[in-house]
Design a protein around this motif. Structure first.
Motif, PDB file in Angstrom:
ATOM      1  N   ASN A  26      53.681  31.723  22.454  1.00  0.00           N
ATOM      2  CA  ASN A  26      55.021  32.125  22.888  1.00  0.00           C
ATOM      3  C   ASN A  26      54.996  33.358  23.784  1.00  0.00           C
ATOM      4  OD1 ASN A  26      56.515  30.041  21.596  1.00  0.00           O
ATOM      5  ND2 ASN A  26      56.187  31.092  19.651  1.00  0.00           N
ATOM      6  N   ALA A  27      53.894  33.557  24.500  1.00  0.00           N
ATOM      7  CA  ALA A  27      53.797  34.683  25.428  1.00  0.00           C
ATOM      8  C   ALA A  27      54.797  34.501  26.570  1.00  0.00           C
ATOM      9  CB  ALA A  27      52.379  34.788  25.989  1.00  0.00           C
ATOM     10  N   ASN A  28      55.459  35.593  26.922  1.00  0.00           N
ATOM     11  CA  ASN A  28      56.358  35.547  28.075  1.00  0.00           C
ATOM     12  C   ASN A  28      55.904  36.500  29.185  1.00  0.00           C
ATOM     13  OD1 ASN A  28      57.136  38.046  27.049  1.00  0.00           O
ATOM     14  ND2 ASN A  28      59.135  37.338  26.339  1.00  0.00           N
ATOM     15  N   LEU A  29      54.729  37.108  28.970  1.00  0.00           N
ATOM     16  CA  LEU A  29      54.151  37.981  29.983  1.00  0.00           C
ATOM     17  C   LEU A  29      52.627  37.891  29.907  1.00  0.00           C
ATOM     18  CD1 LEU A  29      54.456  40.201  32.175  1.00  0.00           C
ATOM     19  CD2 LEU A  29      54.381  41.882  30.303  1.00  0.00           C
ATOM     20  N   ILE A  30      52.007  37.586  31.033  1.00  0.00           N
ATOM     21  CA  ILE A  30      50.550  37.611  31.133  1.00  0.00           C
ATOM     22  C   ILE A  30      50.171  38.903  31.838  1.00  0.00           C
ATOM     23  CG2 ILE A  30      48.488  36.515  32.087  1.00  0.00           C
ATOM     24  CD1 ILE A  30      50.061  33.852  32.100  1.00  0.00           C
ATOM     25  N   VAL A  31      49.292  39.674  31.208  1.00  0.00           N
ATOM     26  CA  VAL A  31      48.797  40.898  31.833  1.00  0.00           C
ATOM     27  C   VAL A  31      47.299  40.734  32.055  1.00  0.00           C
ATOM     28  CG1 VAL A  31      48.477  43.387  31.615  1.00  0.00           C
ATOM     29  CG2 VAL A  31      50.588  42.323  30.764  1.00  0.00           C
ATOM     30  N   VAL A  32      46.915  40.674  33.316  1.00  0.00           N
ATOM     31  CA  VAL A  32      45.507  40.609  33.685  1.00  0.00           C
ATOM     32  C   VAL A  32      45.021  42.043  33.823  1.00  0.00           C
ATOM     33  CG1 VAL A  32      43.846  39.907  35.453  1.00  0.00           C
ATOM     34  CG2 VAL A  32      45.760  38.403  34.862  1.00  0.00           C
ATOM     35  N   VAL A  37      40.294  43.001  40.201  1.00  0.00           N
ATOM     36  CA  VAL A  37      41.364  42.031  40.437  1.00  0.00           C
ATOM     37  C   VAL A  37      42.692  42.733  40.710  1.00  0.00           C
ATOM     38  CG1 VAL A  37      42.695  40.161  39.391  1.00  0.00           C
ATOM     39  CG2 VAL A  37      40.225  40.219  39.140  1.00  0.00           C
ATOM     40  N   ALA A  38      42.927  43.860  40.074  1.00  0.00           N
ATOM     41  CA  ALA A  38      44.188  44.580  40.274  1.00  0.00           C
ATOM     42  C   ALA A  38      44.391  44.976  41.734  1.00  0.00           C
ATOM     43  CB  ALA A  38      44.224  45.820  39.383  1.00  0.00           C
ATOM     44  N   LYS A  39      43.311  45.042  42.490  1.00  0.00           N
ATOM     45  CA  LYS A  39      43.388  45.445  43.893  1.00  0.00           C
ATOM     46  C   LYS A  39      43.147  44.282  44.860  1.00  0.00           C
ATOM     47  CE  LYS A  39      41.896  50.057  42.701  1.00  0.00           C
ATOM     48  NZ  LYS A  39      41.038  50.368  41.629  1.00  0.00           N
ATOM     49  N   ASP A  40      43.027  43.070  44.352  1.00  0.00           N
ATOM     50  CA  ASP A  40      42.673  41.909  45.172  1.00  0.00           C
ATOM     51  C   ASP A  40      43.892  41.000  45.335  1.00  0.00           C
ATOM     52  OD1 ASP A  40      41.685  39.493  46.231  1.00  0.00           O
ATOM     53  OD2 ASP A  40      39.780  39.689  45.157  1.00  0.00           O
ATOM     54  N   GLU A  41      44.627  41.185  46.424  1.00  0.00           N
ATOM     55  CA  GLU A  41      45.870  40.440  46.645  1.00  0.00           C
ATOM     56  C   GLU A  41      45.638  38.939  46.750  1.00  0.00           C
ATOM     57  OE1 GLU A  41      48.910  41.726  46.354  1.00  0.00           O
ATOM     58  OE2 GLU A  41      47.889  43.608  45.882  1.00  0.00           O
ATOM     59  N   ILE A  42      44.534  38.522  47.337  1.00  0.00           N
ATOM     60  CA  ILE A  42      44.262  37.089  47.487  1.00  0.00           C
ATOM     61  C   ILE A  42      44.087  36.440  46.121  1.00  0.00           C
ATOM     62  CG2 ILE A  42      42.602  35.382  48.353  1.00  0.00           C
ATOM     63  CD1 ILE A  42      42.175  37.310  50.755  1.00  0.00           C
ATOM     64  N   ARG A  43      43.255  37.028  45.265  1.00  0.00           N
ATOM     65  CA  ARG A  43      43.067  36.449  43.921  1.00  0.00           C
ATOM     66  C   ARG A  43      44.363  36.459  43.126  1.00  0.00           C
ATOM     67  NH1 ARG A  43      37.828  38.357  40.681  1.00  0.00           N
ATOM     68  NH2 ARG A  43      38.515  36.691  39.299  1.00  0.00           N
ATOM     69  N   LYS A  44      45.149  37.524  43.234  1.00  0.00           N
ATOM     70  CA  LYS A  44      46.422  37.583  42.510  1.00  0.00           C
ATOM     71  C   LYS A  44      47.362  36.473  42.982  1.00  0.00           C
ATOM     72  CE  LYS A  44      47.185  42.062  43.177  1.00  0.00           C
ATOM     73  NZ  LYS A  44      47.750  43.437  43.040  1.00  0.00           N
ATOM     74  N   ASN A  45      47.448  36.264  44.285  1.00  0.00           N
ATOM     75  CA  ASN A  45      48.329  35.215  44.812  1.00  0.00           C
ATOM     76  C   ASN A  45      47.900  33.831  44.337  1.00  0.00           C
ATOM     77  OD1 ASN A  45      50.107  36.910  46.177  1.00  0.00           O
ATOM     78  ND2 ASN A  45      48.859  36.909  48.028  1.00  0.00           N
ATOM     79  N   THR A  61      44.678  47.778  36.473  1.00  0.00           N
ATOM     80  CA  THR A  61      43.338  48.288  36.200  1.00  0.00           C
ATOM     81  C   THR A  61      43.318  48.638  34.712  1.00  0.00           C
ATOM     82  OG1 THR A  61      43.922  50.594  36.592  1.00  0.00           O
ATOM     83  CG2 THR A  61      43.151  49.310  38.524  1.00  0.00           C
ATOM     84  N   VAL A  62      42.150  48.899  34.176  1.00  0.00           N
ATOM     85  CA  VAL A  62      42.077  49.280  32.757  1.00  0.00           C
ATOM     86  C   VAL A  62      42.879  50.564  32.527  1.00  0.00           C
ATOM     87  CG1 VAL A  62      40.554  49.962  30.866  1.00  0.00           C
ATOM     88  CG2 VAL A  62      39.881  48.090  32.382  1.00  0.00           C
ATOM     89  N   ASP A  63      42.725  51.534  33.403  1.00  0.00           N
ATOM     90  CA  ASP A  63      43.460  52.799  33.235  1.00  0.00           C
ATOM     91  C   ASP A  63      44.966  52.594  33.293  1.00  0.00           C
ATOM     92  OD1 ASP A  63      41.078  54.196  32.930  1.00  0.00           O
ATOM     93  OD2 ASP A  63      41.000  54.836  35.037  1.00  0.00           O
ATOM     94  N   GLU A  64      45.436  51.751  34.218  1.00  0.00           N
ATOM     95  CA  GLU A  64      46.875  51.460  34.295  1.00  0.00           C
ATOM     96  C   GLU A  64      47.356  50.775  33.021  1.00  0.00           C
ATOM     97  OE1 GLU A  64      47.589  50.683  39.066  1.00  0.00           O
ATOM     98  OE2 GLU A  64      46.776  49.063  37.853  1.00  0.00           O
ATOM     99  N   ALA A  65      46.562  49.838  32.506  1.00  0.00           N
ATOM    100  CA  ALA A  65      46.940  49.127  31.284  1.00  0.00           C
ATOM    101  C   ALA A  65      47.086  50.092  30.112  1.00  0.00           C
ATOM    102  CB  ALA A  65      45.914  48.042  30.965  1.00  0.00           C
TER     103      ALA A  65
END
Length: 159
Positions: A26-32, A37-45, A61-65
């Protein structure tokens, strides 16, 4: 914060994770959570295309998380998806309350040993899983919710 699943999967978001596990938990938010990856717009898209309707997605990023996860709304049921066990260890050591890790996919590469059909580990991975276990984190290999999970500790202790 409501972390309903923490999953290691080097593919990160794909159909199996986004649909099957979101529905099951029942997750309503996925946090990668991954520094690259946090800086890779192509992979995120590309990954955004696999996210089911009604499910949000964030890339940290881990620090942001570590800074943002404790501020999550109680209405957010979060599925954390990381690429490596080292990312999980950094989160745990920073105080993110992770008690169980679902190990889904860790591809084989040179220097790794295959311990299940979908999981191959390096010595660094083995050491990291042992550190997680010593901190009370249970690490279970399980591709899909209908599959019986296997404790990774049993497999790495037999190497």
């Amino acid at each position: 914060m409501n972390i309903v699943l923490t999953r290691i999967d080097n593919r990160l978001i794909h159909g199996q994770v986004a649909v099957t596990w979101c529905h099951h938990t029942n997750a309503n938010l996925i946090v990668v959570v991954n520094d690259k990856v946090a800086k890779d717009e192509i992979r995120k898209n590309i990954m955004n295309m696999a996210v089911p309707p009604g499910v949000g997605v964030r890339y940290f990023t881990v620090d942001e998380a570590v800074l943002k996860l404790p501020k999550a709304s109680p209405k957010q049921f979060i599925m954390l998806v990381v690429e490596t066990p080292q990312d999980v260890l950094r989160l745990v050591e920073a105080g993110i309350p992770i008690k169980t890790v679902n190990v889904g996919n860790m591809h084989y590469s040179e220097g790794k040993v295959q311990i299940s059909s979908t999981v191959s580990v390096s010595q660094d991975d083995i050491d990291t899983f042992k550190k997680l276990t010593s901190k009370g984190v249970k690490c279970i290999i399980q591709r899909v919710p209908t599959e019986k999970g296997v404790d990774i500790e049993e497999l790495i202790n037999n190497l």
